[in-house]
Design a protein around this motif. Sequence first.
Motif, PDB file in Angstrom:
ATOM      1  N   ALA A   1       0.824  -1.208   0.000  1.00  0.00           N
ATOM      2  CA  ALA A   1       0.000   0.000   0.000  1.00  0.00           C
ATOM      3  C   ALA A   1       0.855   1.254   0.000  1.00  0.00           C
ATOM      4  CB  ALA A   1      -0.934  -0.005   1.208  1.00  0.00           C
ATOM      5  N   LEU A   2       1.901   1.271   0.829  1.00  0.00           N
ATOM      6  CA  LEU A   2       2.748   2.462   0.884  1.00  0.00           C
ATOM      7  C   LEU A   2       3.576   2.606  -0.381  1.00  0.00           C
ATOM      8  CD1 LEU A   2       3.824   4.931   2.193  1.00  0.00           C
ATOM      9  CD2 LEU A   2       5.272   3.526   3.672  1.00  0.00           C
ATOM     10  N   LEU A   3       4.058   1.497  -0.921  1.00  0.00           N
ATOM     11  CA  LEU A   3       4.790   1.573  -2.182  1.00  0.00           C
ATOM     12  C   LEU A   3       3.897   2.149  -3.277  1.00  0.00           C
ATOM     13  CD1 LEU A   3       7.312   0.991  -3.897  1.00  0.00           C
ATOM     14  CD2 LEU A   3       6.352  -1.273  -4.350  1.00  0.00           C
ATOM     15  N   GLY A   4       2.642   1.692  -3.326  1.00  0.00           N
ATOM     16  CA  GLY A   4       1.710   2.223  -4.320  1.00  0.00           C
ATOM     17  C   GLY A   4       1.513   3.720  -4.157  1.00  0.00           C
ATOM     18  N   ARG A   5       1.421   4.182  -2.910  1.00  0.00           N
ATOM     19  CA  ARG A   5       1.258   5.619  -2.667  1.00  0.00           C
ATOM     20  C   ARG A   5       2.484   6.387  -3.146  1.00  0.00           C
ATOM     21  NH1 ARG A   5       2.787   9.277   1.438  1.00  0.00           N
ATOM     22  NH2 ARG A   5       1.409  11.082   1.528  1.00  0.00           N
ATOM     23  N   LEU A   6       3.681   5.861  -2.840  1.00  0.00           N
ATOM     24  CA  LEU A   6       4.905   6.523  -3.277  1.00  0.00           C
ATOM     25  C   LEU A   6       4.977   6.598  -4.803  1.00  0.00           C
ATOM     26  CD1 LEU A   6       7.525   4.969  -0.819  1.00  0.00           C
ATOM     27  CD2 LEU A   6       6.590   7.284  -0.764  1.00  0.00           C
ATOM     28  N   LEU A   7       4.665   5.503  -5.461  1.00  0.00           N
ATOM     29  CA  LEU A   7       4.722   5.471  -6.920  1.00  0.00           C
ATOM     30  C   LEU A   7       3.744   6.466  -7.539  1.00  0.00           C
ATOM     31  CD1 LEU A   7       4.922   1.608  -7.423  1.00  0.00           C
ATOM     32  CD2 LEU A   7       6.652   3.242  -8.162  1.00  0.00           C
ATOM     33  N   ARG A   8       2.546   6.522  -7.008  1.00  0.00           N
ATOM     34  CA  ARG A   8       1.503   7.355  -7.617  1.00  0.00           C
ATOM     35  C   ARG A   8       1.627   8.831  -7.242  1.00  0.00           C
ATOM     36  NH1 ARG A   8      -1.561   2.470  -6.170  1.00  0.00           N
ATOM     37  NH2 ARG A   8      -2.027   1.365  -8.109  1.00  0.00           N
ATOM     38  N   SER A   9       2.340   9.115  -6.141  1.00  0.00           N
ATOM     39  CA  SER A   9       2.442  10.494  -5.674  1.00  0.00           C
ATOM     40  C   SER A   9       3.769  11.156  -6.003  1.00  0.00           C
ATOM     41  CB  SER A   9       2.233  10.546  -4.151  1.00  0.00           C
ATOM     42  OG  SER A   9       1.000   9.983  -3.785  1.00  0.00           O
ATOM     43  N   ALA A  10       4.784  10.367  -6.296  1.00  0.00           N
ATOM     44  CA  ALA A  10       6.117  10.919  -6.499  1.00  0.00           C
ATOM     45  C   ALA A  10       6.176  11.803  -7.737  1.00  0.00           C
ATOM     46  CB  ALA A  10       7.136   9.793  -6.611  1.00  0.00           C
ATOM     47  N   THR A  11       6.880  12.909  -7.616  1.00  0.00           N
ATOM     48  CA  THR A  11       7.116  13.806  -8.749  1.00  0.00           C
ATOM     49  C   THR A  11       8.587  13.794  -9.145  1.00  0.00           C
ATOM     50  OG1 THR A  11       7.427  15.657  -7.221  1.00  0.00           O
ATOM     51  CG2 THR A  11       5.205  15.312  -8.103  1.00  0.00           C
ATOM     52  N   CYS A  12       9.332  12.842  -8.600  1.00  0.00           N
ATOM     53  CA  CYS A  12      10.762  12.732  -8.861  1.00  0.00           C
ATOM     54  C   CYS A  12      11.078  11.306  -9.302  1.00  0.00           C
ATOM     55  CB  CYS A  12      11.553  13.081  -7.592  1.00  0.00           C
ATOM     56  SG  CYS A  12      11.194  11.987  -6.190  1.00  0.00           S
ATOM     57  N   PRO A  13      12.259  11.086  -9.860  1.00  0.00           N
ATOM     58  CA  PRO A  13      12.620   9.722 -10.276  1.00  0.00           C
ATOM     59  C   PRO A  13      12.815   8.808  -9.076  1.00  0.00           C
ATOM     60  CG  PRO A  13      14.485  11.196 -10.540  1.00  0.00           C
ATOM     61  CD  PRO A  13      13.307  12.060 -10.222  1.00  0.00           C
TER      62      PRO A  13
ATOM     63  N   SER B   1      -0.316  -3.394 -12.148  1.00  0.00           N
ATOM     64  CA  SER B   1      -0.820  -2.035 -12.349  1.00  0.00           C
ATOM     65  C   SER B   1       0.157  -1.006 -11.790  1.00  0.00           C
ATOM     66  CB  SER B   1      -2.186  -1.867 -11.684  1.00  0.00           C
ATOM     67  OG  SER B   1      -2.087  -1.918 -10.269  1.00  0.00           O
ATOM     68  N   LEU B   2       0.983  -1.407 -10.841  1.00  0.00           N
ATOM     69  CA  LEU B   2       1.952  -0.481 -10.262  1.00  0.00           C
ATOM     70  C   LEU B   2       3.039  -0.086 -11.256  1.00  0.00           C
ATOM     71  CD1 LEU B   2       2.398  -2.045  -6.702  1.00  0.00           C
ATOM     72  CD2 LEU B   2       1.048  -0.042  -7.345  1.00  0.00           C
ATOM     73  N   LEU B   3       3.283  -0.939 -12.247  1.00  0.00           N
ATOM     74  CA  LEU B   3       4.273  -0.590 -13.263  1.00  0.00           C
ATOM     75  C   LEU B   3       3.887   0.685 -14.000  1.00  0.00           C
ATOM     76  CD1 LEU B   3       4.976  -4.149 -14.725  1.00  0.00           C
ATOM     77  CD2 LEU B   3       6.632  -2.714 -13.512  1.00  0.00           C
ATOM     78  N   GLU B   4       2.590   0.858 -14.222  1.00  0.00           N
ATOM     79  CA  GLU B   4       2.111   2.049 -14.916  1.00  0.00           C
ATOM     80  C   GLU B   4       2.354   3.319 -14.108  1.00  0.00           C
ATOM     81  OE1 GLU B   4       0.914   2.110 -17.906  1.00  0.00           O
ATOM     82  OE2 GLU B   4       0.385   0.007 -18.322  1.00  0.00           O
ATOM     83  N   ALA B   5       2.540   3.172 -12.801  1.00  0.00           N
ATOM     84  CA  ALA B   5       2.683   4.329 -11.923  1.00  0.00           C
ATOM     85  C   ALA B   5       4.133   4.741 -11.702  1.00  0.00           C
ATOM     86  CB  ALA B   5       2.024   4.035 -10.580  1.00  0.00           C
ATOM     87  N   ILE B   6       5.091   3.994 -12.235  1.00  0.00           N
ATOM     88  CA  ILE B   6       6.494   4.352 -12.023  1.00  0.00           C
ATOM     89  C   ILE B   6       6.754   5.736 -12.609  1.00  0.00           C
ATOM     90  CG2 ILE B   6       8.890   3.750 -12.511  1.00  0.00           C
ATOM     91  CD1 ILE B   6       8.054   0.848 -12.733  1.00  0.00           C
ATOM     92  N   PRO B   7       7.314   6.657 -11.831  1.00  0.00           N
ATOM     93  CA  PRO B   7       7.551   8.019 -12.332  1.00  0.00           C
ATOM     94  C   PRO B   7       8.545   8.045 -13.493  1.00  0.00           C
ATOM     95  CG  PRO B   7       7.724   7.935  -9.938  1.00  0.00           C
ATOM     96  CD  PRO B   7       7.677   6.520 -10.411  1.00  0.00           C
ATOM     97  N   ALA B   8       8.423   9.054 -14.318  1.00  0.00           N
ATOM     98  CA  ALA B   8       9.347   9.232 -15.433  1.00  0.00           C
ATOM     99  C   ALA B   8      10.772   9.362 -14.912  1.00  0.00           C
ATOM    100  CB  ALA B   8       8.964  10.477 -16.230  1.00  0.00           C
ATOM    101  N   GLY B   9      11.713   8.815 -15.676  1.00  0.00           N
ATOM    102  CA  GLY B   9      13.118   8.944 -15.323  1.00  0.00           C
ATOM    103  C   GLY B   9      13.598   7.983 -14.263  1.00  0.00           C
ATOM    104  N   SER B  10      12.854   6.915 -14.016  1.00  0.00           N
ATOM    105  CA  SER B  10      13.192   5.997 -12.934  1.00  0.00           C
ATOM    106  C   SER B  10      14.063   4.839 -13.409  1.00  0.00           C
ATOM    107  CB  SER B  10      11.916   5.449 -12.280  1.00  0.00           C
ATOM    108  OG  SER B  10      11.211   6.474 -11.616  1.00  0.00           O
ATOM    109  N   VAL B  11      14.624   4.137 -12.422  1.00  0.00           N
ATOM    110  CA  VAL B  11      15.532   3.013 -12.658  1.00  0.00           C
ATOM    111  C   VAL B  11      15.058   1.825 -11.828  1.00  0.00           C
ATOM    112  CG1 VAL B  11      17.918   2.190 -12.446  1.00  0.00           C
ATOM    113  CG2 VAL B  11      17.473   4.604 -12.985  1.00  0.00           C
TER     114      VAL B  11
END
Length: 300
Positions: free
Chosen positions: A130-142, A158-168
């Motif tokens: 749950a917390l990982l999902g929140r971080l993925l969906r709320s993050a504005t940084c890589p 579905s969490l893959l779709e939420a990975i922020p741009a520029g991530s590794v």
Amino acid sequence: MDKKVIDECISQLNSAQGIGSVTTVTAPAVKQLIRPRDPRSYKGDYGHALLYAGSLGMAGAAVLASRACLRSGVGLLTVCTPSCNNVILQVSVPEAMTVSDDDIYANTILDRYKAIGAGPGLGRGAAQAALLGRLLRSATCPMVLDADALNIMAADRSLLEAIPAGSVITPHPGELKRLVGDTTCYRELIERAAVLASEYGITVVVKGAPTVTVTPNGRAYVNSTGNPGMATGGSGDVLTGITLALLAQGFDQEKAAYTAVYIHGLAGDVAAHTYGMTAMTSADIAASLPQVWQQFENMI
């Protein structure tokens, strides 16, 4: 890294679909990316990173990633970890701030961070997911995602779709197969990593001997450092910390990934020279980072 092993890997990559170019990462390429620090700078100029790591019995993963991050130039580090690990982190890594997973879920403003890391020693429970999902969906940084963060995403794609741009992401072959499905050979694994990178706009670090970094545009970077002594628990946590530090300092995902891999391998080589490959531990890799960074500072 053994030249024959590197050459065999390059041969596989050159015939892999989705790979457009193959580059071996060497010291001169990494040196070009490292700049001297501005004498007028302060800690805020080098980024504030958030690391979500550790669980009951797995505080060591958070410690290793934290030490590596702090030893790789980040300005500030906050570690989000269960309250049971707070004392361990505060004693082992006094330079890092800590926040409990309950507090960060309720109160933390994520836009204060320049980069977020998640996964080392995290566990795979509902609360962590749950917390990982929140971080993925709320993050504005890589972000840099490893270990149980990847396993959680493999269970909820579905969490893959939420990975922020520029991530590794930094999977070992087993973790990568959970994301892309089982494969029959190394070349197929790399091909699927290339598809994953392209589809989600992320850089995929396929850990191994050698480690290969695959970018969204199909470039592959083959690492030239490292040794078999690095095949030990916690080594990947150190890599997560280095990558997090570089992202927080403004490296783009591609350069952060292959530079972190190179530095990680070189620190492993220093540790092997000091302790031998049989006896070295992942803590020795993290402890060798100052010597590695100093080598590059002396080249500038």
